[in-house]
Write a protein that holds these residues in place. Sequence first.
Motif, mmCIF file in Angstrom:
data_model
loop_
_atom_site.group_PDB
_atom_site.id
_atom_site.type_symbol
_atom_site.label_atom_id
_atom_site.label_comp_id
_atom_site.label_asym_id
_atom_site.label_seq_id
_atom_site.Cartn_x
_atom_site.Cartn_y
_atom_site.Cartn_z
ATOM 1 N N LEU A 179 -9.609 -5.902 -17.659
ATOM 2 C CA LEU A 179 -9.038 -6.698 -18.747
ATOM 3 C C LEU A 179 -9.005 -8.166 -18.340
ATOM 4 C CD1 LEU A 179 -6.055 -4.444 -19.848
ATOM 5 C CD2 LEU A 179 -8.040 -5.019 -21.216
ATOM 6 N N THR A 180 -9.587 -9.020 -19.172
ATOM 7 C CA THR A 180 -9.480 -10.459 -19.024
ATOM 8 C C THR A 180 -8.642 -10.918 -20.202
ATOM 9 O OG1 THR A 180 -11.673 -10.558 -18.029
ATOM 10 C CG2 THR A 180 -10.765 -12.620 -18.875
ATOM 11 N N GLY A 181 -7.437 -11.356 -19.905
ATOM 12 C CA GLY A 181 -6.487 -11.573 -20.991
ATOM 13 C C GLY A 181 -6.134 -10.209 -21.534
ATOM 14 N N ASN A 182 -6.435 -9.972 -22.785
ATOM 15 C CA ASN A 182 -6.168 -8.670 -23.397
ATOM 16 C C ASN A 182 -7.446 -7.991 -23.872
ATOM 17 O OD1 ASN A 182 -3.347 -8.649 -23.100
ATOM 18 N ND2 ASN A 182 -3.134 -10.060 -24.802
ATOM 19 N N THR A 183 -8.602 -8.404 -23.318
ATOM 20 C CA THR A 183 -9.875 -7.869 -23.765
ATOM 21 C C THR A 183 -10.697 -7.389 -22.572
ATOM 22 O OG1 THR A 183 -9.910 -9.392 -25.626
ATOM 23 C CG2 THR A 183 -11.993 -8.441 -25.018
ATOM 24 N N ALA A 184 -11.445 -6.325 -22.779
ATOM 25 C CA ALA A 184 -12.369 -5.834 -21.756
ATOM 26 C C ALA A 184 -13.682 -5.451 -22.419
ATOM 27 C CB ALA A 184 -11.788 -4.625 -21.030
ATOM 28 N N THR A 226 -10.791 3.218 -17.724
ATOM 29 C CA THR A 226 -9.340 3.196 -17.575
ATOM 30 C C THR A 226 -8.791 1.773 -17.714
ATOM 31 O OG1 THR A 226 -9.487 2.955 -15.170
ATOM 32 C CG2 THR A 226 -9.403 5.199 -16.048
ATOM 33 N N PHE A 227 -7.574 1.668 -18.233
ATOM 34 C CA PHE A 227 -6.889 0.388 -18.327
ATOM 35 C C PHE A 227 -5.392 0.645 -18.455
ATOM 36 C CE2 PHE A 227 -7.781 1.667 -22.626
ATOM 37 C CZ PHE A 227 -6.656 1.307 -23.346
ATOM 38 N N THR A 228 -4.613 -0.404 -18.231
ATOM 39 C CA THR A 228 -3.163 -0.309 -18.331
ATOM 40 C C THR A 228 -2.659 -1.366 -19.296
ATOM 41 O OG1 THR A 228 -3.014 0.493 -16.066
ATOM 42 C CG2 THR A 228 -0.999 -0.399 -17.029
ATOM 43 N N LEU A 273 -6.383 -5.388 -26.635
ATOM 44 C CA LEU A 273 -4.965 -5.092 -26.791
ATOM 45 C C LEU A 273 -4.301 -6.330 -27.384
ATOM 46 C CD1 LEU A 273 -4.301 -3.489 -23.303
ATOM 47 C CD2 LEU A 273 -4.511 -2.300 -25.471
ATOM 48 N N ALA A 274 -3.603 -6.188 -28.490
ATOM 49 C CA ALA A 274 -2.901 -7.295 -29.126
ATOM 50 C C ALA A 274 -1.407 -7.041 -28.999
ATOM 51 C CB ALA A 274 -3.301 -7.414 -30.593
#
Length: 181
Positions: free
Chosen positions: A33-38, A58-60, A147-148
């Motif tokens: 994730l860079t900021g809220n985007t991948a 995977t992400f958190t 992710l927002a």
Amino acid sequence: MKSIAVALALVGATAGASLAHAADISQTTAAALTGNTAHFGRDLTAYSVGDLFTDRFTFTSGNLSNFVGGVISVSPGAGPLKNIDITGLSLYNAAGLVLGGSNHGNGAADVWTINSMGPLSAGSYYLQVSGTVLSANDASYAGHLTLAPVPEPATYGMMLGGLGVLGFLARRRKQQADSQA
């Protein structure tokens, strides 16, 4: 009788050979994730026709968030020219399936999207991309997830309070302008 036995042996050998080529080529990778985007994806080179994959990214999420994601694969054409078939896109957490994706095209381009109708809680998740290799030619797919963060109730309260102050000031100015006229 001999010819039937030979034919059955040949059919069995052919079926066994085709089964030997089909393999599970799944992998799990962390989505950075860079900021809220991948952005994520996979190159599928040197695999055999019929190989299956169920890749996990995977992400958190650190806080309450809305989720949007998508994946696309592009092949030179439909049918025998198609190199890869994306068959599913889903979001999971430790408890299981959270969201299923929607297919928007299955042909020269496989397009899948997924989005949450409500906020996801903070925690660990994985986005799962499933599919089949259809040709020995190079193939790939690419995707994204965003992710927002959902504003806290206090943020809405401050916004409404600010709008109320602006409304009060506008009304006051109008009353002053009316009284001077």
